[in-house]
Design a protein around this motif. Structure first.
Motif, short mmCIF file in Angstrom:
data_model
loop_
_atom_site.label_atom_id
_atom_site.label_comp_id
_atom_site.label_asym_id
_atom_site.label_seq_id
_atom_site.Cartn_x
_atom_site.Cartn_y
_atom_site.Cartn_z
N PRO A 59 0.83 -1.21 0.00
CA PRO A 59 0.00 0.00 0.00
C PRO A 59 0.86 1.26 0.00
O PRO A 59 1.76 1.42 0.83
N ALA A 60 0.61 2.14 -0.96
CA ALA A 60 1.45 3.33 -1.14
C ALA A 60 1.00 4.45 -0.20
O ALA A 60 -0.18 4.60 0.11
N THR A 61 1.97 5.24 0.22
CA THR A 61 1.71 6.45 1.00
C THR A 61 1.96 7.64 0.09
O THR A 61 3.07 7.84 -0.41
N PHE A 62 0.92 8.45 -0.12
CA PHE A 62 1.03 9.58 -1.03
C PHE A 62 1.31 10.86 -0.26
O PHE A 62 0.75 11.11 0.81
N ILE A 63 2.19 11.68 -0.82
CA ILE A 63 2.59 12.92 -0.14
C ILE A 63 2.12 14.17 -0.89
O ILE A 63 2.17 15.27 -0.35
#
Length: 502
Positions: A52-56
């Motif tokens: 699961p990606a963490t978006f900034i």
């Protein structure tokens, strides 16, 4: 889906390591680009598995009336969908951007200067897919995400007697969605009733659909051929090519000297391609590899031929008229040295020239061989028109005016192939040979109609139309019915006769 983004693009200095992973979402005309904290693999593999990606960071754009094109300029067709080269998007509407580190850090802005977005596909196939979607949105069309939704609409369309699917729309004249809808209706005839994929299930069991029956093992062949010829049937370019090819063949047909050259003025390629009902097991003999195919065609191909009967030529010596129209050796193009030039057809007319004159009064019951009928008729016309009484009569004002009127009247013939059914033999000789030969085992079942038209009036005289249809059928048999076969050159194969010239 995942793409790669580059903020500044230069074709000379580009390297994949300079790109940034970005998650792209397209909802209607709204584009959202989300930047992850860490890049994922920039090239896709079969075993991709993402945590699961963490978006900034994320940006929003409205693609309505935006510019969508491929870079660099002048990219050749061979590399059009190479993942090495980007899709460029220039939005023309306002945008918003926001940081996702905290709820209080969000901000929005409008486009004050031209923004360019450079997106790279992780695979070549994905690049084409995304470009089609971006471009459809930019021109105001909706690109469907689920094919099953469009197939559901076909259930209602096929209930209409005059279905719009029978008219194949040309690209540019209808929306992308309408074109895709027509394409699915065209393909529905060759698809299995139930289609299950990993993503969606499509029910092709449509009420009112004229489904063709064939061996399930060759259903994929019919589907593949139908897809390959979709653009061939609806594009004007291929109509013009077919008309040009037919015109070259008609130009080689021998017609009486007072008849102008036959001209193809209209052509319709029909709404479907030949359908293979059954294929035999392949076998080898002393003549090569053979396969027999049961062919059915119901596409509705037709062409319109036009000519004029120039009666004014009857006032001259027919030998002189023929000399005037015959090409000289200096200007004529040789069919045996020029591949673009059609060779003259060896038709029934050529055989008639070698047959001896037969007196019709000596034939049994006044019946003569059908081959010499046309030649004898022309000889009778020549004797009449060369007589001094006929030549004097043509000088009278009213007769001359009538002849000029007939000479200026168009003669049209509409020939339509409604149905063709038969067994076609496909033969590939033993090496060395670069040809595929094909022809029907026996005369196929024809449903051919020929409707003559003089000026603006159509007329249906059964004797004339029957003669025309029989003549066309006979000429077809002389070329395409075994032992006569036509051939196709296959560049992948090698022929010893011309292998030294390669």
């Amino acid at each position: 889906g995942w793409l790669n983004e580059l903020y500044k693009y230069n074709v000379e200095s580009y390297h994949i390591s300079h790109t940034q992973s970005v998650y792209v979402t397209l909802e209607g005309s709204h584009l959202r680009l989300q930047t992850p904290k860490q890049n994922i693999s920039r090239q896709a593999l079969h075993d991709d598995c993402f945590a699961p990606a963490t978006f900034i960071h994320q940006r929003f754009y409205d693609l309505t009336n935006s510019k969508v094109f491929l870079l660099p300029n002048g990219l050749i067709k061979k590399r059009l969908w190479s993942k090495k080269y980007p899709i460029c998007i220039i939005p023309c509407k306002h945008s918003r951007s926001s940081d996702l580190n905290g709820a209080d850090d969000s901000s929005s802005s409008s486009i004050s200067e031209e923004v360019q977005i450079f997106l790279f596909g992780r695979t070549c196939r994905e690049k084409e897919e995304w470009f089609r979607r971006f471009y459809a949105v930019s021109v105001g069309s909706r690109w469907p995400t689920r094919t099953s939704d469009l197939v559901l609409n076909l259930h209602d369309l096929f209930k209409v007697p005059e279905s719009p699917l029978s008219a194949l729309p040309a690209e540019g004249k209808v929306s992308l969605e309408e074109s895709l809808q027509a394409y699915l209706g065209y393909m529905a005839h060759v698809m299995p009733k139930d289609q299950q994929t990993s993503e969606q299930q499509i029910n092709w069991n449509i009420e009112g659909l004229r489904r063709k029956q064939c061996d399930p093992q060759i259903l994929w062949v019919n589907a593949l051929i139908s897809r390959l010829f979709w653009d061939f049937l609806r594009e004007q370019y291929w109509c013009d090519k077919m008309r040009e090819k037919l015109q070259k063949k008609l130009s080689k047909i021998h017609v009486p000297y007072f008849i102008n050259e036959l001209t193809v003025t209209g052509i319709e390629l029909g709404s479907e391609v030949p359908f293979i009902n059954r294929a035999s097991k392949p076998y080898l003999d002393d003549r090569g590899l053979w396969v027999d195919l049961d062919i059915l065609y119901q596409g509705g191909f037709y062409m319109i031929l036009e000519t004029k009967c120039n009666l004014m030529k009857l006032k001259k010596n027919p030998d002189v008229s023929m000399e005037e129209t015959a090409p000289t050796m200096a200007t004529a193009r040789s069919a045996w040295t020029d591949s673009d030039e059609e060779d003259s057809a060896e038709s029934s007319t050529d055989e008639e020239e070698d047959k001896p004159n037969i007196d019709p009064t000596t034939s049994d019951d006044g019946k003569n061989a059908t081959g010499g009928g046309q030649r004898k008729f022309l000889r009778i016309v020549d004797r009449i028109t060369q007589s001094k009484y006929f030549q004097q009569a043509t000088e009278y004002k009213y007769i001359k005016k009538a002849m000029e009127g007939v000479s200026n009247t168009r003669l049209e013939l509409k020939v339509e192939l409604r149905r063709l059914c038969g067994t076609m033999a496909v033969n590939i000789p033993h090496p060395p040979s670069d040809r595929i030969w094909y022809g029907f085992r026996s005369p196929p079942h024809f449903n051919l109609s020929a409707v003559p038209k003089v000026g603006e009036r159509e007329f249906n005289v059964s004797q004339i139309t029957d003669w025309i249809e029989k003549k066309l059928t006979l000429e077809f048999q002389r070329v395409f019915v075994y032992p006569n076969m036509d051939d196709l050159v296959i560049p992948l194969m090698c022929d010893s006769q011309n292998s030294n010239s390669r």
